[in-house]
Design an enzyme around this catalytic site. Structure first.
Site, PDB file in Angstrom:
ATOM      1  N   SER A 102       0.830  -1.197   0.000  1.00 45.51           N
ATOM      2  CA  SER A 102       0.000   0.000   0.000  1.00 45.51           C
ATOM      3  C   SER A 102       0.872   1.257   0.000  1.00 45.51           C
ATOM      4  CB  SER A 102      -0.972  -0.041   1.176  1.00 45.51           C
ATOM      5  OG  SER A 102      -1.996   0.916   1.030  1.00 45.51           O
ATOM      6  N   ASP A 143     -10.157  -3.426  -5.256  1.00 49.38           N
ATOM      7  CA  ASP A 143      -9.297  -2.459  -4.591  1.00 49.38           C
ATOM      8  C   ASP A 143      -9.261  -1.187  -5.428  1.00 49.38           C
ATOM      9  OD1 ASP A 143      -7.259  -1.004  -3.375  1.00 49.38           O
ATOM     10  OD2 ASP A 143      -5.757  -2.582  -3.513  1.00 49.38           O
ATOM     11  N   HIS A 159      -8.239  -4.799  -0.720  1.00 48.38           N
ATOM     12  CA  HIS A 159      -7.001  -4.159  -0.284  1.00 48.38           C
ATOM     13  C   HIS A 159      -6.634  -4.624   1.129  1.00 48.38           C
ATOM     14  CE1 HIS A 159      -3.974  -0.971  -0.498  1.00 48.38           C
ATOM     15  NE2 HIS A 159      -4.196  -0.803   0.796  1.00 48.38           N
TER      16      HIS A 159
END
Length: 311
Positions: A155, A249, A279
């Site tokens: 991320s 996501d 995610h």
């Protein structure tokens, strides 16, 4: 592909909790909500781990070192955690680091970089660069091999790992690999997956806008390649990459666009879109079984990179 049933069950459980208002939410309150990751499976058992402090651009910079049960000198993986540049730390991503260390037989060094809004962009980038510079200089001291270094992150940490690979090229610091797990690659523009997956799948478009507003609160330019590695002018000569995206996501498309940019520049880039996933699923060991398979794949990519002839 339909949503993975384990991810769906997790989302249903979270839907019963009060939803934060990101128009008024303070960073400290969000950090309290994210917790330490203690409810998830702890990951693989390493030979040992230890915390260190090094001199960083903004003061002492904490690192956590994860040693597998393997003879040295060990290949090195510098890991940058996710959390929107605002939250999380060494403890929340402890399980991922343990699994990568054991399964890739690498010494993983996790970085507790400074967080926004107290330390906005480019503080996290500066800390990542400082950690890599220290790792190169002190590899032998910690039982590592300075000729075999990879960067990794998930991320926001995937953003920092990608930026770090670009910075390493500029500085002439060879890297074996960049492992990017559902990375943020573009803070300047929202891709189509923001509209398709921006609500109802844990990470929302609203959350990403809040993260970006705090990260760039010091006046940072969203189009700066140090904030948006997808905006770099030249991708040639970067370290080979493994990029994992999740089907549901909002960051899916920008991660896949980054893989394409690398490939068009002649950089080997393996892209794996994980069907049915949301995610952050790789952190959810014990709750989402696909996390194990993805960590196996990521570790195998690192092993191959470390076994290859040096770049």
């Amino acid at each position: 592909m339909t949503l993975d049933p384990h991810a769906q069950a997790l989302l249903q459980a979270m839907a019963a909790l009060p939803a934060p208002d990101f128009t008024t939410l303070a960073a400290a309150d969000y950090r309290a909500m994210t917790g330490s990751g203690g409810l998830l499976a702890p990951g693989d058992a390493v030979a040992h781990s230890e915390d260190r402090e090094i001199a960083g651009p903004g003061g002492p910079l904490r690192l956590r070192l994860y040693y597998p049960d393997a003879p040295g000198p060990l290949p090195l993986t510098l890991f940058l955690h996710g959390g929107g540049f605002v939250a999380c730390g060494l403890d929340t991503h402890d399980n991922i680091c343990r699994c990568l260390a054991v399964r890739a037989q690498t010494l993983v060094v996790s970085v507790d970089y400074r967080l926004a809004p107290e330390a906005p962009f480019p503080a996290a980038v500066q800390d990542a660069v400082a950690a890599l510079e220290w790792l190169r200089a002190h590899a032998g001291e910690i039982g590592g091999d300075a000729q075999r270094i990879a960067v990794a992150g998930d991320s926001a940490g995937g953003n920092l790992a990608a930026v770090l690979a670009q910075q390493a090229k500029v500085r002439g610091w060879p890297l074996r690999h960049q492992l990017l797990l559902y990375p943020v690659t573009d803070c300047a523009e929202e891709s189509a997956s923001y509209a398709a997956c921006g609500t109802g799948y844990l990470l929302t478009a609203e959350m990403m806008r809040w993260f970006r507003s705090l990260y760039l609160s010091g006046g940072g330019d969203a189009a700066d390649p140090r904030a948006s590695p997808l905006r770099a002018k030249d991708f040639g000569g970067l370290a080979p990459a493994t990029i994992v995206t999740a089907e549901y996501d909002p960051l899916r498309d920008e991660g896949e666009a980054y893989a394409l940019s690398l490939r068009l520049a002649g950089v080997p880039a393996a892209l794996h879109r994980w069907s049915g996933q949301i995610h952050g699923f790789i952190s959810m060991l014990g709750a989402i079984p696909a996390a194990e398979d993805t960590l196996d794949l990521a570790a195998a990519a690192l092993r191959r990179a470390f076994a290859a002839q040096g770049r």
